[in-house]
Design a protein around this motif. Structure first.
Motif, PDB file in Angstrom:
ATOM      1  N   LEU A  85     -18.611  41.458   1.432  1.00  0.00           N
ATOM      2  CA  LEU A  85     -17.275  41.064   1.884  1.00  0.00           C
ATOM      3  C   LEU A  85     -17.373  40.126   3.084  1.00  0.00           C
ATOM      4  O   LEU A  85     -16.671  39.110   3.143  1.00  0.00           O
ATOM      5  CB  LEU A  85     -16.450  42.305   2.243  1.00  0.00           C
ATOM      6  N   GLY A  86     -18.252  40.438   4.034  1.00  0.00           N
ATOM      7  CA  GLY A  86     -18.433  39.581   5.204  1.00  0.00           C
ATOM      8  C   GLY A  86     -18.944  38.200   4.836  1.00  0.00           C
ATOM      9  O   GLY A  86     -18.490  37.187   5.372  1.00  0.00           O
ATOM     10  N   ILE A  92     -15.483  31.537   2.880  1.00  0.00           N
ATOM     11  CA  ILE A  92     -14.106  31.045   2.776  1.00  0.00           C
ATOM     12  C   ILE A  92     -13.695  30.348   4.076  1.00  0.00           C
ATOM     13  O   ILE A  92     -13.045  29.292   4.052  1.00  0.00           O
ATOM     14  CB  ILE A  92     -13.143  32.202   2.444  1.00  0.00           C
ATOM     15  N   GLU A  93     -14.076  30.920   5.212  1.00  0.00           N
ATOM     16  CA  GLU A  93     -13.753  30.291   6.502  1.00  0.00           C
ATOM     17  C   GLU A  93     -14.441  28.927   6.637  1.00  0.00           C
ATOM     18  O   GLU A  93     -13.819  27.973   7.109  1.00  0.00           O
ATOM     19  CB  GLU A  93     -14.171  31.203   7.655  1.00  0.00           C
ATOM     20  N   GLN A  96     -12.557  26.463   4.546  1.00  0.00           N
ATOM     21  CA  GLN A  96     -11.314  26.046   5.206  1.00  0.00           C
ATOM     22  C   GLN A  96     -11.607  25.045   6.316  1.00  0.00           C
ATOM     23  O   GLN A  96     -10.889  24.054   6.475  1.00  0.00           O
ATOM     24  CB  GLN A  96     -10.584  27.260   5.792  1.00  0.00           C
ATOM     25  N   THR A  97     -12.648  25.304   7.102  1.00  0.00           N
ATOM     26  CA  THR A  97     -13.022  24.400   8.192  1.00  0.00           C
ATOM     27  C   THR A  97     -13.378  23.022   7.641  1.00  0.00           C
ATOM     28  O   THR A  97     -12.927  22.003   8.167  1.00  0.00           O
ATOM     29  CB  THR A  97     -14.210  24.972   8.985  1.00  0.00           C
ATOM     30  N   ILE A  98     -14.165  22.997   6.585  1.00  0.00           N
ATOM     31  CA  ILE A  98     -14.552  21.724   5.971  1.00  0.00           C
ATOM     32  C   ILE A  98     -13.327  21.009   5.422  1.00  0.00           C
ATOM     33  O   ILE A  98     -13.180  19.789   5.569  1.00  0.00           O
ATOM     34  CB  ILE A  98     -15.608  21.954   4.868  1.00  0.00           C
ATOM     35  N   LYS A  99     -12.425  21.760   4.810  1.00  0.00           N
ATOM     36  CA  LYS A  99     -11.199  21.174   4.263  1.00  0.00           C
ATOM     37  C   LYS A  99     -10.357  20.545   5.373  1.00  0.00           C
ATOM     38  O   LYS A  99      -9.855  19.433   5.232  1.00  0.00           O
ATOM     39  CB  LYS A  99     -10.401  22.266   3.545  1.00  0.00           C
ATOM     40  N   GLU A 100     -10.226  21.246   6.510  1.00  0.00           N
ATOM     41  CA  GLU A 100      -9.464  20.707   7.642  1.00  0.00           C
ATOM     42  C   GLU A 100     -10.153  19.481   8.228  1.00  0.00           C
ATOM     43  O   GLU A 100      -9.486  18.507   8.590  1.00  0.00           O
ATOM     44  CB  GLU A 100      -9.294  21.785   8.718  1.00  0.00           C
TER      45      GLU A 100
END
Length: 164
Positions: A85-86, A92-93, A96-100
């Motif tokens: 899970l970690g 996923i984080e 998201q960072t790469i997407k931003e």
């Protein structure tokens, strides 16, 4: 359908590239060229694990009344193993960072492209203005020359210059 029933369809068939699995085994301490049976077994284990996780996630989505899977469904499926899970949350984080960052980079790119376009337009306008001024100089010379010839009364030089 149970994941074990689905796994029966793929028994003996490799899901992943054998070279990638061999590289994974080598990274974790196996020999460079592992036994083909080892590659096949690891392929089956990984495939079965992924099918089980996806099945649990789809079951959770179905109970929630959705047809599409969400990250929450995978969180639910992996809730019993905090290491998995970690790692999934960290992945996923990062995504998201790469997407931003890409979004910011693209916005910067768009601003840069607009700036370059405006500079090009300004340069073209300046060149056009310069061309217009050059033409005025020629017209002014012709007018002055015309005034000189008109004072003499012949106009022959004016016709010769106008013909050029």
């Amino acid at each position: 359908m149970e994941p074990r029933a689905r796994a029966g369809k793929h028994v003996g068939k490799e899901t992943f590239n054998p070279k990638e699995i061999a590289a994974l085994l080598y990274a974790y301490g196996d020999v460079r060229d592992p036994i083909p049976e080892t590659v096949r077994v690891l392929d089956e284990i990984v495939t079965e694990f992924l099918e089980g996780v996806c099945f649990e996630a789809s079951r959770h989505a179905q109970v929630a009344g959705r047809q599409k899977l969400k990250f929450d469904d995978f969180e639910f499926a992996l809730r019993r193993n905090p290491q998995y899970l970690g790692k999934v949350k960290a992945m996923i984080e990062k995504r998201q960072t790469i997407k931003e960052m890409r979004k910011t980079f693209n916005q910067d790119d768009d601003a840069l492209m607009k700036d370059m376009a405006s500079r090009d337009k300004d340069a073209k306008d300046a060149k056009q203005d310069e061309d217009d001024l050059v033409g005025l100089d020629d017209d002014l010379e012709l007018k002055e020359l015309g005034a000189e010839t008109a004072s003499r009364g012949s106009g022959a030089k004016k016709r010769k210059l106008g013909a050029k």
